[in-house]
Design a protein around this motif. Structure first.
Motif, short mmCIF file in Angstrom:
data_model
loop_
_atom_site.label_atom_id
_atom_site.label_comp_id
_atom_site.label_asym_id
_atom_site.label_seq_id
_atom_site.Cartn_x
_atom_site.Cartn_y
_atom_site.Cartn_z
N SER A 245 -48.88 -21.55 11.89
CA SER A 245 -48.55 -20.15 11.64
C SER A 245 -47.08 -19.96 11.26
N VAL A 246 -46.28 -21.03 11.35
CA VAL A 246 -44.86 -20.90 11.04
C VAL A 246 -44.65 -21.06 9.53
N SER A 247 -44.06 -20.04 8.90
CA SER A 247 -43.90 -20.11 7.45
C SER A 247 -42.62 -20.84 7.08
N CYS A 248 -42.63 -21.43 5.90
CA CYS A 248 -41.52 -22.25 5.43
C CYS A 248 -40.87 -21.58 4.23
N TRP A 249 -39.52 -21.47 4.26
CA TRP A 249 -38.78 -20.77 3.22
C TRP A 249 -37.55 -21.55 2.82
N PHE A 250 -36.97 -21.11 1.69
CA PHE A 250 -35.74 -21.75 1.23
C PHE A 250 -34.72 -20.69 0.85
N ALA A 251 -33.52 -20.84 1.39
CA ALA A 251 -32.45 -19.86 1.13
C ALA A 251 -31.94 -20.00 -0.30
N THR A 252 -31.53 -18.85 -0.88
CA THR A 252 -31.09 -18.86 -2.27
C THR A 252 -29.64 -18.35 -2.37
N GLY A 253 -29.08 -18.57 -3.54
CA GLY A 253 -27.68 -18.20 -3.77
C GLY A 253 -27.40 -16.73 -3.64
N ASP A 254 -28.42 -15.88 -3.81
CA ASP A 254 -28.18 -14.45 -3.69
C ASP A 254 -28.31 -13.97 -2.24
N GLY A 255 -28.42 -14.92 -1.31
CA GLY A 255 -28.51 -14.52 0.10
C GLY A 255 -29.93 -14.15 0.49
N GLY A 256 -30.90 -14.49 -0.37
CA GLY A 256 -32.31 -14.22 -0.07
C GLY A 256 -33.03 -15.53 0.20
N ARG A 257 -34.37 -15.49 0.10
CA ARG A 257 -35.12 -16.72 0.29
C ARG A 257 -36.36 -16.70 -0.60
N ILE A 258 -36.86 -17.90 -0.92
CA ILE A 258 -38.03 -18.01 -1.78
C ILE A 258 -39.03 -18.97 -1.15
N SER A 259 -40.22 -18.95 -1.71
CA SER A 259 -41.30 -19.79 -1.18
C SER A 259 -41.12 -21.23 -1.64
N PRO A 260 -41.78 -22.18 -0.95
CA PRO A 260 -41.69 -23.59 -1.37
C PRO A 260 -42.13 -23.78 -2.82
N ARG A 261 -43.15 -23.02 -3.23
CA ARG A 261 -43.67 -23.20 -4.59
C ARG A 261 -42.59 -22.86 -5.62
N ARG A 262 -41.88 -21.74 -5.36
CA ARG A 262 -40.85 -21.32 -6.30
C ARG A 262 -39.63 -22.25 -6.24
N MET A 263 -39.37 -22.76 -5.07
CA MET A 263 -38.24 -23.68 -4.92
C MET A 263 -38.50 -24.96 -5.69
N ARG A 264 -39.76 -25.38 -5.76
CA ARG A 264 -40.09 -26.60 -6.49
C ARG A 264 -39.79 -26.46 -7.98
N THR A 265 -40.03 -25.24 -8.52
CA THR A 265 -39.84 -25.06 -9.96
C THR A 265 -38.44 -24.54 -10.30
N LEU A 266 -37.80 -23.82 -9.37
CA LEU A 266 -36.47 -23.27 -9.67
C LEU A 266 -35.45 -23.65 -8.58
N PRO A 267 -35.25 -24.95 -8.40
CA PRO A 267 -34.31 -25.37 -7.33
C PRO A 267 -32.90 -24.83 -7.54
N VAL A 268 -32.54 -24.49 -8.80
CA VAL A 268 -31.17 -24.02 -9.05
C VAL A 268 -30.90 -22.74 -8.27
N LEU A 269 -31.95 -22.00 -7.94
CA LEU A 269 -31.74 -20.76 -7.16
C LEU A 269 -31.22 -21.07 -5.76
N GLY A 270 -31.56 -22.27 -5.27
CA GLY A 270 -31.12 -22.63 -3.92
C GLY A 270 -29.77 -23.31 -3.90
N LEU A 271 -29.20 -23.53 -5.09
CA LEU A 271 -28.01 -24.37 -5.19
C LEU A 271 -26.81 -23.80 -4.44
N ASN A 272 -26.54 -22.52 -4.61
CA ASN A 272 -25.32 -21.99 -3.99
C ASN A 272 -25.61 -21.14 -2.77
N ALA A 273 -26.64 -21.53 -2.03
CA ALA A 273 -27.05 -20.71 -0.89
C ALA A 273 -26.02 -20.74 0.24
#
Lengths: 370, 449, 492
Positions: free
Chosen positions: B224-252
Motif C-alpha cells: 500500500s506504500v506508494s513510490c514517488w520521485f522528487a522533481t526540480g520544481d519541488g513536486g514529485r512524479i510517478s515511477p513511470r514518468r521518472m523512467r521517461t523524463l529523468p531530467v525532471l528529477g535532476l535538480n530536485a
C-alpha cells in the motif's frame, strides 16, 4: 553622459564578450540578462577565429568613410528560440553595398544596448570591418526611427534586412514608411530581422551619433561581471554612466490583474511593475512600460521617464532583471540611467519622450523647467 | 506519514514526516548492488511511525548528477556513467558553429547533426523538413555508438510537427533507436531544449535502474506504500514518468531542501540560506513552495528548460553580509538557515547566533532535502508559446493550458480534484508587434501550506 | 432652514450617502469630511494643477489611462487640496493604488461611467439645499416606516452621512443607538429633547457630527426633530403594550402562587411550569426611590434586552422571573442576575433575591416565595445586592419583620440606652453579644475589639438599666437591636 569617465578601448576580443553581454543588459530593461547563450557562443567562435574587432573613434576616421548601422529589429524570444546563424550581417551588408554601389568602410551600432550591442560587434567580426565606437540610441527603443541619427536628419535608407530563414530584403523608403514596412514583414520573417541601415559618411555621423557607446557598455559590463557586493556595483554604475538608484524594494505587483480571484493574480499583460520600498515611508514605485520600462511613478509623481533608461537590478544576484523574467517577490534596486543630452532636447523628447509612448506626462526635466 | 529519501554518492538520507512535523531522520551508507541498506533505512524510519507509512519519495538528483559528471569525466565516482547519445537539430540554415556551447552537453553527445527544418515561434514553417538528412545524421550517430537520439526542432514549442515527422521516419528506419523529442521537455530556446533533451536521453538507463530499485525497496514496506520521485520544481512524479523524463528529477535537491527547511521552521513565505562547505545558496519559499524558474544554469552550468529552484549562490565569506541584506529587506524574519553538508554546519550555527540578523535555524543533524522530498506533492510545469487574437482568446488559451496542467497533476498520481494552479503567467514577448505570449503554468496537488 | 444664508457645500460623505457616489467602490473611505465646492471633469492630468481646492476630480480620457495615471491624479489632488478623485471602473485599482489613496488621505471612488457621474455630482453640488432637502425628506419617509426606537435611530445612523446618533436617558443611560454619540468627548453635537408618552421630557436625541457647518447642523437638527414624534409614538406604543401585558401576567402569577391550576393560560403566556425552576425576584433597593407602576415597562424592557426568553412578571414589591433548566443552580442564576443589575444596564437601583431550585409548579411556587424573602433582605443592603435564600436559611424570616415599627417602639422602650452619647456603639455591642449567645469572647472577635472592651461596654449597658440576664427580656432586646440596626431612620 558620454563623458562620464569612459576609458579608451581599441579592440574587442573574445575575452571582452562576457562584459559586453552583461553591460548591454543594463540598457535593456525588457530582456535583462536573458539567455542569448546560443548566439554568444557563435560570436565567441567568430571572435576566436577572426581575432579581434577594431573599435575606432569617430574623430580618428576620414570624413568620407562610409558606414552603416547594424541592428536587429524584432523580439528577443525568437532570438532565444532560434539563435542567428552568424552570417546574417554578411547577407545584409552585401545587399546594401550592391544597392549603394560602394563598399562600406566601417560599421556603427544602431544601438549599443541589449543584444544589438553584440550584433554590431559580431557583424564587424564576420565582415572584418572596424566598428565605430558610437550608436544612435544609447539604449533600446522600439522603433528603428527613434534614433539620434534620424533626429539629426540622416536618411534611414536605403536599407537591407535579413530574416532568420535567410531571406534578404532591400528597402528604399523614408523614415516612417521604412519602419512601417519592416514591421509588417516582421511576422512573416519569423520574429526578427537583422538590418543594415542609415548609410552615412563619418562626417555626417559626427553630429548625429552618440559617441563612446560601445566602450561605455564594456565598462558597465566590467562592473556587472566583477562586482560581488551591491554597494560597490551601484557606485561603479554611478561613475560609469551616472546611474542613480530611484528606490529599492520588493516587487509586489505585476501588470494588470485580468482575474481578481484564483491564482491568476499574475499578469496577462505585464505592462507595469510595482516595487514597494523597504523604508518606513512605504512608498510605491510604479514602473510602466511597453516591452521596455518607460515611466517610473513614485506616489503619483513621475520620477523618471523615457528616454532615460529604467532598469531593475536583483539585490542578491547583482544582475539586471528583465521585464520578461521578473517575478513577484523579487528584491530589486530600481535604477535610472540618464540618456544622452540630445534626447533631452525638445525634438528628442518629442521623438522618444514619454508622450511618444502614449504617456501624457512631462519628462521630469521638462517639469523642472516649468 | 510519509518518508523522503535522498540518495547522494555515498549515503542515503531519510526522513519521516507527518503533516507539518519532522518525526525522525536516519542515514545509511549506500550499497551499490543491492538495496539492502535502503530497506534497512526505510524499516528504521517506519519503526518511528505510529501509523502506517503512505508514501516514499526519492530524490535521485545527487545520483543523476554523479552519473552526468562521471560521463563528462569531471568526477571519479562509482556511479554508473550517463550514456553518450546522438543529437539532431532541425534548423532552417546551418549555423556558424555546430555543437552546443555547454561542455557538459558536448561530453554527453557522441554525434551532433543538423537537418533542415523548423518553424518560427508563430508556427510558420521556416523550411521543409529534410528527412533524408535526418536519416543520414541518425545513422552517423549510431555509428558513433549512440543508442538514443535527442531531436530538437526550432519552433517546437509552437508547432511540433517536424519533430513528430522525423521521429516517425527514424523509428521506421531504425526500430531499435530510442528517441527523445524536445517538445516533451518543453521550454523556449533551441539550445536550452536541446540540452534538456540530451541530458534526459543520457540519463534514461541510469534512471531505469534506479527507479526499479527504489520501487522494489519501497515495496518492502508493503504494497500500500506508494513510490514517488522528487522533481526540480519541488513536486514529485510517478515511477513511470521518472523512467521517461529523468531530467525532471535532476535538480530536485535544492528545491526539496528549500521546501524542507521552510516546513521544518513552520514558515510559509521566507528566504532560505542553504549553507554548504564553500557556498551559501539563497532561495525563496513563497506560498509554501520553493520559488522555481526555467532556463537556469544550476549546478551543472547548463541552461535547462526543466524548472529548478532559483538560487543566488555566494561564497561563504559573504554569508554574513548576505544575511544582513535579507534582514534589511524583511526585518524580523531574515530567513531560515540550514546546513546542507557537514562542512556548512559551523557557519550555519555561527550565523544563527547573530540574533540581530533574525535568522531561524534548522537543526543541523536533519537532512532538509530528504524531509522536503517527503513533503512534495504531485506537480506539473508547462512552458509554452501561444499567439493570440484577443484578450479573450488569451484567457481561453491560458485556461486550456491550466486545465492541461491540472490533468497532468492528476495523471501524475494526485487525488482527483486536489490539483490547484500555483502560477499561471502570460508574459507578452517584447518587440514582436503581434500578440505572442509565453505561458508558464505550474500546478500542484494539495492545499497550501 | 434659514433662506437668508448661502448654504455650505456638501461633504464627500453626503455625496456618498445620499448622492451620486452611493454605488461607487470607495478607497480611503475614512476621509470623507472634506467639503466639495465644485466638480471638475479631468481629461488631462495637467488640468488638476488649475483646479481650485475642494474640487471633486472626475478622471476620464488620458487622465484615466491606467493605474499610474490614477496615482498621479491622487498625488495632484493632494497637492491641490481636492476633496476626492473619481476614476472609471476599467482601471483595475490594486492594493498599491489603494494604499496611496489611504496615505494621501484622498478618497478614491471607482464608477462605471465617470461622465454621467460628473453631471450628477455637479447637479448635487450646485444645489446643496435641494440635496439636503432630499435627505430630510427621505429620512422623514423612513421614520414613518419604522416602528421601534432602535429602527428609528438606525435610520439616522445609516442615512445621515457622518452622523452618529443615540437616544440617551436623563441619567446618561443609552436607550438606543450608538453609544459613541452619547459620550461626552467633545466634537460637534446636536441635542434634541424627546418627550415620553406622557408628554414629560423622557430622553434626549444626541447626534455627533463628523463635519460641521451651520447649515449642516440645521439639517441634522431638523432630521432629529422629525424623529421625535415617531420616537415618542413608538415608545408609547411599546410601553403601553408592555404595561398591559405585565398587568395580565401579574394576575396570572398571583393565581398560580395561590395554588390554583393555571396550566393553560400559563402555557399561552409562554411560561414553563414543568421541570426544575430557580426563581428570582427583583426589588428596588429600599433606600432608593420606591418603585411605581410607571417603572415597570422600563425594567421589563431592560430585562428583555438581557434575558429575551424569560418572562418578567410584576409581583408585590417587585418583579419575578424563573429559570427552567434541569441543570439550573441558584448560584449560577445569581451570577447572571448580578450582571444584569449592573447600573449601566438598568436605569433603577435594583436588588434581587434567588430561591432554591424546585421541581414542577409546586417547586416554582416555593422558589418564588423564597426569592421574595431573599429579595427583601437584599433590598435592605442596597443597589446591586443579590441574596440567595439557600444561603440565608431561616434568617430570611427576619426580612418579614416590620423593622420600622419595631425600631419606633424600641426608641421608646430603650430610651435610656439610646440616650447614651455612644448609643450606636452600645447597641451594636449588645446585638453582637446576643448574636453570640452571651459569649463575650466571640462578641469581641466579631466586633474586632479586645474582650475587655466588650466587658466595659456591657458594664455601660447595664448602667443604663438594661437587664441582660433576664430570659424574658432577651428576645425582645434582640429584636429591638436588630430593627434599630436595620432601619436607617434611627441612625442620624
Amino acid at each position: 553622459m558620454g563623458d562620464v569617465g569612459h576609458t579608451r578601448v581599441n579592440e574587442i576580443t573574445v575575452e571582452d564578450l562576457p562584459a559586453l553581454v552583461a553591460g548591454s543588459s543594463l540598457l535593456c530593461s525588457a530582456a535583462g540578462d536573458a539567455s542569448f547563450d546560443g548566439y554568444c557562443e557563435i560570436v565567441a567562435e567568430l571572435l576566436r577565429n577572426r581575432g579581434s574587432v577594431r573599435l575606432v573613434e569617430l574623430d580618428s576616421m576620414p570624413d568620407d568613410a562610409l558606414c552603416a548601422a547594424i541592428g536587429v529589429m524584432g523580439g528577443f524570444a525568437p532570438m532565444v528560440e532560434l539563435p542567428p546563424s552568424g552570417d546574417e550581417a554578411v547577407l545584409a551588408v552585401r545587399a546594401l553595398e550592391d544597392r549603394l554601389g560602394r563598399k562600406l568602410d566601417a560599421l556603427v551600432a544602431l544601438n549599443a544596448a541589449g543584444p544589438n550591442a553584440v550584433f554590431a560587434v559580431a557583424a564587424a567580426a564576420v565582415l572584418d570591418l572596424p566598428l565605430v565606437n558610437c550608436d544612435g540610441m544609447g539604449r533600446v527603443l522600439p522603433l528603428i526611427s527613434q534614433t539620434t541619427y534620424a533626429l539629426d536628419g540622416m536618411p534611414i535608407g536605403p536599407l537591407s534586412a535579413v530574416s532568420l530563414a535567410g531571406d534578404v530584403l532591400v528597402l528604399d523608403s523614408g523614415l516612417h514608411r521604412s519602419d512601417l514596412l519592416l514591421r509588417a514583414t516582421m511576422q512573416a520573417a519569423g520574429g526578427w530581422m537583422l538590418c543594415a541601415m542609415y548609410p552615412a559618411t563619418v562626417s555626417r555621423l559626427r553630429t548625429a551619433a552618440i559617441p563612446h557607446a560601445t566602450s561605455r557598455v564594456l565598462e558597465v559590463g566590467r562592473h556587472l561581471t566583477s562586482a560581488t557586493e551591491r554597494g560597490a556595483l551601484l557606485d561603479g554604475l554611478a561613475r560609469a554612466v551616472g546611474a542613480r538608484v530611484v528606490g529599492s524594494g520588493r516587487i509586489v505587483e505585476l501588470g494588470h490583474a485580468t482575474r481578481t480571484i484564483g491564482p491568476r493574480h499574475y499578469p496577462a499583460v505585464p505592462t507595469s511593475v510595482v516595487v514597494q520600498e523597504y523604508a518606513d515611508t512605504g512608498r510605491m514605485i510604479r514602473l510602466e512600460g511597453q516591452s521596455e520600462l518607460l515611466v517610473a511613478v513614485i506616489d503619483g509623481v513621475v520620477a523618471a521617464a523615457v528616454p532615460d533608461v529604467l532598469c531593475l537590478i536583483d539585490r542578491h544576484d547583482l544582475r539586471v532583471v528583465g521585464v520578461e523574467t521578473v517575478a513577484v517577490g523579487d528584491h530589486v534596486d530600481v535604477l535610472v540611467v540618464p540618456a544622452d543630452a540630445r534626447w533631452h532636447s525638445k525634438a528628442g523628447l518629442t521623438l522618444a519622450g514619454p508622450r511618444a509612448f502614449g504617456f501624457p506626462v512631462r519628462h521630469p526635466r521638462e517639469e523642472a523647467q516649468r | 506519514m510519509r518518508i523522503g529519501v535522498r540518495l547522494d554518492v555515498s549515503r542515503a538520507h531519510g526522513a519521516l514526516v507527518h503533516d507539518g512535523r519532522l518525526l525522525a531522520t536516519a542515514s545509511v551508507p549506500r550499497s551499490p548492488s543491492t538495496g539492502k541498506h535502503l530497506v534497512f533505512l526505510l524499516r528504521e524510519l517506519a519503526d518511528h511511525a505510529d501509523s502506517t507509512v503512505d508514501s516514499v519519495t526519492w530524490d535521485l538528483s545527487g545520483a543523476f548528477e554523479s552519473s552526468l559528471r562521471r560521463a563528462a569525466g569531471a568526477q571519479r565516482t562509482d556511479a554508473p556513467p550517463a550514456r553518450r547519445v546522438g543529437a539532431l537539430r532541425l534548423l532552417p540554415r546551418s549555423p556558424y558553429t555546430v555543437g552546443h556551447p555547454s561542455p557538459l552537453i558536448k561530453s554527453l553527445v557522441a554525434h551532433f547533426g543538423i537537418a533542415t527544418g523548423g518553424h518560427d515561434l508563430f508556427g510558420t514553417e521556416l523550411a521543409p523538413v529534410d528527412l533524408d538528412a535526418a536519416i543520414k545524421q541518425a545513422a552517423e550517430a549510431r555509428a558513433a555508438g549512440a543508442t538514443t537520439l535527442a531531436v530538437t526542432a526550432t519552433g517546437a514549442p509552437s508547432r511540433l510537427t517536424h519533430e513528430d515527422t522525423v521521429a516517425a521516419r527514424l523509428t521506421e528506419e531504425f526500430p531499435d533507436l530510442r528517441l527523445c523529442l524536445s517538445h516533451e521537455v518543453g521550454g523556449m530556446g533551441v539550445l536550452q531544449r536541446e540540452a534538456t533533451t540530451v541530458v534526459n536521453a543520457s540519463l534514461l538507463d541510469v534512471a531505469e535502474e534506479l527507479v526499479t530499485k527504489c520501487e522494489r525497496v519501497t515495496g518492502s514496506l508493503g504494497n500500500s506504500v506508494s513510490c514517488w520521485f522528487a522533481t526540480g520544481d519541488g513536486g514529485r512524479i510517478s515511477p513511470r514518468r521518472m523512467r521517461t523524463l529523468p531530467v525532471l528529477g535532476l535538480n530536485a535537491f535544492a528545491s526539496t531542501a528549500l521546501l524542507g527547511a521552510a516546513r521544518i521552521s513552520g514558515m510559509h513565505d521566507t528566504a532560505v540560506l542553504l549553507i554548504d562547505t564553500d557556498t551559501v545558496s539563497i532561495g525563496q519559499v513563497r506560498d509554501g513552495l520553493p520559488h522555481v524558474e526555467s532556463d537556469l544554469r544550476g549546478e551543472l552550468g547548463v541552461r535547462l528548460a526543466a524548472p529548478q529552484a532559483a538560487l543566488t549562490v555566494r561564497t561563504t565569506d559573504t554569508a554574513e553580509r548576505t544575511a544582513a541584506l535579507l534582514a534589511e529587506q524583511s526585518p524580523g524574519n531574515a530567513g531560515v538557515i540550514a546546513a546542507i553538508s557537514p562542512g556548512g554546519r559551523e557557519l550555519a550555527e555561527r550565523l544563527a547566533t547573530r540574533t540581530r540578523l533574525g535568522l531561524t535555524t534548522v537543526d543541523s543533524d536533519c537532512d532538509v532535502s530528504a524531509a522536503g522530498s517527503a513533503w512534495t506533492e504531485p506537480s506539473a510545469w508547462l512552458d509554452l508559446v501561444v499567439t493570440v487574437g484577443s484578450t479573450e482568446d488569451l484567457h481561453r488559451q491560458q485556461s486550456l493550458v491550466e486545465q492541461r496542467a491540472l490533468t497532468m497533476v492528476a495523471a501524475n498520481g494526485a487525488p482527483p480534484d486536489s490539483g490547484r494552479i500555483i502560477r499561471s503567467v502570460a508574459t507578452p514577448l517584447g518587440f514582436l508587434w503581434s500578440d505572442v505570449y509565453r505561458l508558464h503554468v505550474w500546478a500542484t496537488s494539495g492545499t497550501p501550506g | 432652514m434659514s433662506r437668508n444664508r448661502t448654504p455650505e457645500p456638501l461633504s464627500v460623505a453626503e455625496l456618498v450617502h445620499f448622492g451620486p457616489l452611493s454605488s461607487a467602490r470607495a478607497f480611503a473611505a475614512d476621509h470623507l469630511d472634506r467639503q466639495v465646492s465644485r466638480v471638475a471633469l479631468v481629461s488631462e492630468l495637467d488640468q488638476i494643477r488649475q483646479c481650485e481646492p475642494h474640487a471633486a476630480l472626475v478622471l476620464h480620457g488620458s487622465a484615466a489611462l491606467g493605474a499610474w495615471a490614477v496615482e498621479s491624479a491622487l498625488r495632484l489632488a493632494w497637492e491641490r487640496n481636492a476633496s476626492c478623485v473619481i476614476a472609471p471602473a476599467e482601471i483595475a485599482v490594486t492594493s498599491s493604488t489603494a494604499q496611496l489613496a489611504e496615505r494621501l488621505r484622498v478618497p478614491l471612488f471607482v464608477v462605471e461611467d465617470p461622465a454621467t457621474h460628473a453631471l450628477e455630482l455637479s447637479a448635487a453640488v450646485a444645489d446643496t439645499e435641494a440635496a439636503r432637502a432630499r435627505l430630510t425628506a427621505r429620512c422623514a419617509v423612513l421614520f414613518g416606516e419604522r416602528s421601534t426606537v432602535r429602527d428609528i435611530l438606525g435610520v439616522i445612523n445609516s442615512e445621515v452621512p457622518g452622523v452618529t446618533a443615540a437616544l440617551v436617558a436623563d441619567d446618561g443611560y443609552v436607550i438606543a443607538g450608538r453609544s459613541a454619540a452619547g459620550r461626552p468627548d467633545g466634537g460637534h453635537r446636536v441635542r434634541v429633547p424627546v418627550p415620553g408618552p406622557d408628554g414629560r421630557p423622557w430622553a434626549e436625541l444626541v447626534a455627533q457630527l463628523a463635519a460641521w457647518s451651520p447649515s449642516w447642523v440645521e439639517t441634522v437638527e431638523l432630521i432629529l426633530r422629525l424623529a421625535r414624534a415617531p420616537l415618542a409614538a413608538s415608545v408609547g406604543r411599546s410601553w403601553l403594550a408592555i404595561a398591559h401585558q405585565a398587568a395580565s401576567e401579574r394576575l396570572l402569577l398571583q393565581t398560580l402562587l395561590r395554588g390554583e391550576d393555571v396550566t393553560d393560560p400559563a402555557r399561552d403566556a409562554g411560561w414553563r411550569l414543568d421541570g426544575r425552576h430557580v426563581a428570582v425576584v427583583l426589588r428596588v433597593a429600599e433606600r432608593s426611590v420606591q418603585a411605581e407602576d410607571s417603572t415597570t415597562p422600563a425594567v421589563i424592557v431592560a430585562w428583555r434586552e438581557t434575558f429575551a426568553h424569560l418572562p418578567l412578571v410584576p409581583v408585590e414589591d417587585g418583579w419575578a422571573a424563573w429559570w427552567t433548566d434541569p441543570e439550573a443552580e441558584p448560584e449560577e442564576v445569581a451570577a447572571q442576575v448580578r450582571d444584569f443589575l449592573n447600573p449601566v444596564r438598568v436605569p433603577l437601583e435594583l436588588t434581587a433575591g434567588v430561591g432554591v431550585a424546585g421541581e414542577g409548579v409546586n417547586g416554582l411556587r416555593r422558589s418564588v416565595a423564597e426569592a421574595q424573602l431573599a429579595s427583601a433582605v437584599a433590598s435592605r443592603i442596597g443597589g446591586g445586592a443579590v441574596e440567595l435564600f439557600g444561603e440565608l436559611g431561616p434568617r430570611a424570616v427576619l426580612a418579614c419583620l416590620p423593622v420600622t415599627e419595631i425600631a419606633a417602639a424600641a426608641q421608646v422602650a430603650l430610651e435610656n440606652l439610646l440616650g447614651a452619647p455612644d448609643a450606636e456603639v452600645l447597641i451594636t455591642a449588645l446585638a453582637a453579644l446576643l448574636d453570640c449567645a452571651g459569649s463575650t469572647g466571640q462578641a469581641a472577635a466579631r466586633l474586632g475589639v479586645h474582650r475587655n472592651t466588650v466587658l466595659g461596654r456591657i458594664e455601660r449597658i447595664r448602667a443604663r438599666g438594661v437587664d441582660l440576664d433576664s430570659p424574658d427580656q432577651r428576645l425582645a432586646l434582640h429584636l429591638a437591636c436588630y430593627s434599630l440596626l436595620s432601619s436607617r431612620g434611627w441612625r442620624s
